[in-house]
Motif scaffolding. Structure first.
Motif, PDB file in Angstrom:
ATOM      1  N   UNK A  67       0.810  -1.207   0.000  1.00 32.36           N
ATOM      2  CA  UNK A  67       0.000   0.000   0.000  1.00 32.36           C
ATOM      3  C   UNK A  67       0.846   1.261   0.000  1.00 32.36           C
ATOM      4  N   UNK A  68       1.943   1.256   0.781  1.00 30.33           N
ATOM      5  CA  UNK A  68       2.842   2.403   0.781  1.00 30.33           C
ATOM      6  C   UNK A  68       3.515   2.574  -0.574  1.00 30.33           C
ATOM      7  N   UNK A  69       3.924   1.471  -1.181  1.00 26.32           N
ATOM      8  CA  UNK A  69       4.542   1.552  -2.518  1.00 26.32           C
ATOM      9  C   UNK A  69       3.575   2.167  -3.527  1.00 26.32           C
ATOM     10  N   UNK A  70       2.343   1.776  -3.429  1.00 29.52           N
ATOM     11  CA  UNK A  70       1.349   2.250  -4.391  1.00 29.52           C
ATOM     12  C   UNK A  70       1.185   3.762  -4.303  1.00 29.52           C
ATOM     13  N   UNK A  76       4.759  10.125  -6.755  1.00 31.26           N
ATOM     14  CA  UNK A  76       6.131  10.433  -7.140  1.00 31.26           C
ATOM     15  C   UNK A  76       6.996  10.897  -5.989  1.00 31.26           C
ATOM     16  N   UNK A  77       6.746  10.348  -4.793  1.00 29.71           N
ATOM     17  CA  UNK A  77       7.526  10.715  -3.612  1.00 29.71           C
ATOM     18  C   UNK A  77       8.191   9.467  -3.038  1.00 29.71           C
ATOM     19  N   UNK A  78       9.222   9.690  -2.219  1.00 33.56           N
ATOM     20  CA  UNK A  78       9.846   8.611  -1.462  1.00 33.56           C
ATOM     21  C   UNK A  78       9.275   8.640  -0.048  1.00 33.56           C
ATOM     22  N   UNK A  79       8.829   7.482   0.426  1.00 36.21           N
ATOM     23  CA  UNK A  79       8.274   7.339   1.773  1.00 36.21           C
ATOM     24  C   UNK A  79       9.247   6.514   2.612  1.00 36.21           C
ATOM     25  N   UNK A  99      10.687   3.583   0.126  1.00 38.83           N
ATOM     26  CA  UNK A  99      10.167   3.193  -1.178  1.00 38.83           C
ATOM     27  C   UNK A  99       9.670   4.415  -1.942  1.00 38.83           C
ATOM     28  N   UNK A 100       9.839   4.374  -3.247  1.00 45.18           N
ATOM     29  CA  UNK A 100       9.420   5.465  -4.117  1.00 45.18           C
ATOM     30  C   UNK A 100      10.178   5.386  -5.421  1.00 45.18           C
TER      31      UNK A 100
END
Length: 256
Positions: A67-70, A76-79, A99-100
């Protein structure tokens, strides 16, 4: 010199990973709308301490990380966010997922919170490797909460080229704990001669010895100055990292 817009999404998570993913996603959307390219969420974003960590732990291809990757790909951000993944010995790892676009990495917390009456190591297996990633030309180191008490980790990240260190946390409340948090975040930025983005859980009433949060997420510059700091409640910190200041500080005071 490179500039990077960053955000710390100071949220409070509970026991339900599905609800926590919704909270995290909404916070990331607000950060992206404010122009952030890197968004930090707290340690234990998957589920708060005090939850049955073995029961809620998920692999890095599980629904929470997916879900975070999605949302990272969509915006278009890195989390960078804290979760728990199963360990080989029956415990879990306290893991940061980064991820991002162009980024996929994980850091397993090295220093476990066996302090102030807590025994994180009863449930959590330690990691051993330092991790850095690159976000829009900026070298970013990863660390988690109690790692802040170990200066050598941050000096080593500085030596590895980190210009920003992201530190998700679930910092337990207690006597002088706010002062210690403020002191240690500033000191570790100075040790690494790096920017430091510390993202804590919002203040939550303590439950036994489980660390939850005090808030006070902060962006600290390489001289140890707090450029921005939140209060105790759920909130969003947004600021800009200028890597030229790292180079200038390291040239003037070559401690690394």
């Amino acid at each position: 010199m490179t500039s990077l817009r960053v955000a710390a999404a100071q949220v409070s998570t509970g026991a339900d990973p599905v609800a926590n993913l919704a909270t995290a996603t909404e916070a990331v959307r607000r950060a992206a709308a404010a122009g952030a390219s890197l968004v930090a969420l707290p340690e234990a974003t998957l589920a708060a301490f005090g939850t049955d960590l073995r029961a809620i732990a998920e692999p890095l291809d599980g629904p929470f990380a997916t879900g975070l990757r999605k949302v990272a790909a969509e915006l278009g951000v890195v989390i960078v966010a804290g979760l728990f993944e199963p360990a080989d010995d029956g415990r879990v790892h306290n893991t940061l997922l980064a991820t991002g676009p162009g980024v996929e990495a994980s850091y397993r917390k090295i220093h476990l919170y066996d302090a102030f009456g807590s025994r994180e190591s009863d449930l959590v297996a330690p990691g051993k490797d330092l991790v850095t990633i690159e976000v829009a030309g900026v070298r970013v180191g990863l660390a988690t909460c109690y790692d802040l008490r170990f200066a050598a980790q941050f000096t080593d990240l500085g030596r590895a080229g980190a210009e920003l260190i992201v530190v998700p946390a679930s910092w337990g409340a207690g006597p002088a704990k706010e002062d210690q948090w403020d002191l240690l975040t500033r000191a570790r930025a100075s040790d690494a001669q790096s920017w430091l983005l510390a993202c804590d859980q919002a203040w939550t009433p303590p439950v036994g010895t489980d660390p939850l949060g005090i808030g006070r997420s902060a962006l600290i510059d390489p001289l140890g100055h707090a450029r921005a700091r939140l209060g105790a409640e759920a909130d969003l910190l947004v600021g800009t990292v200028d890597t030229g200041l790292c180079a200038a500080v390291r040239a003037r005071v070559p401690i690394l």
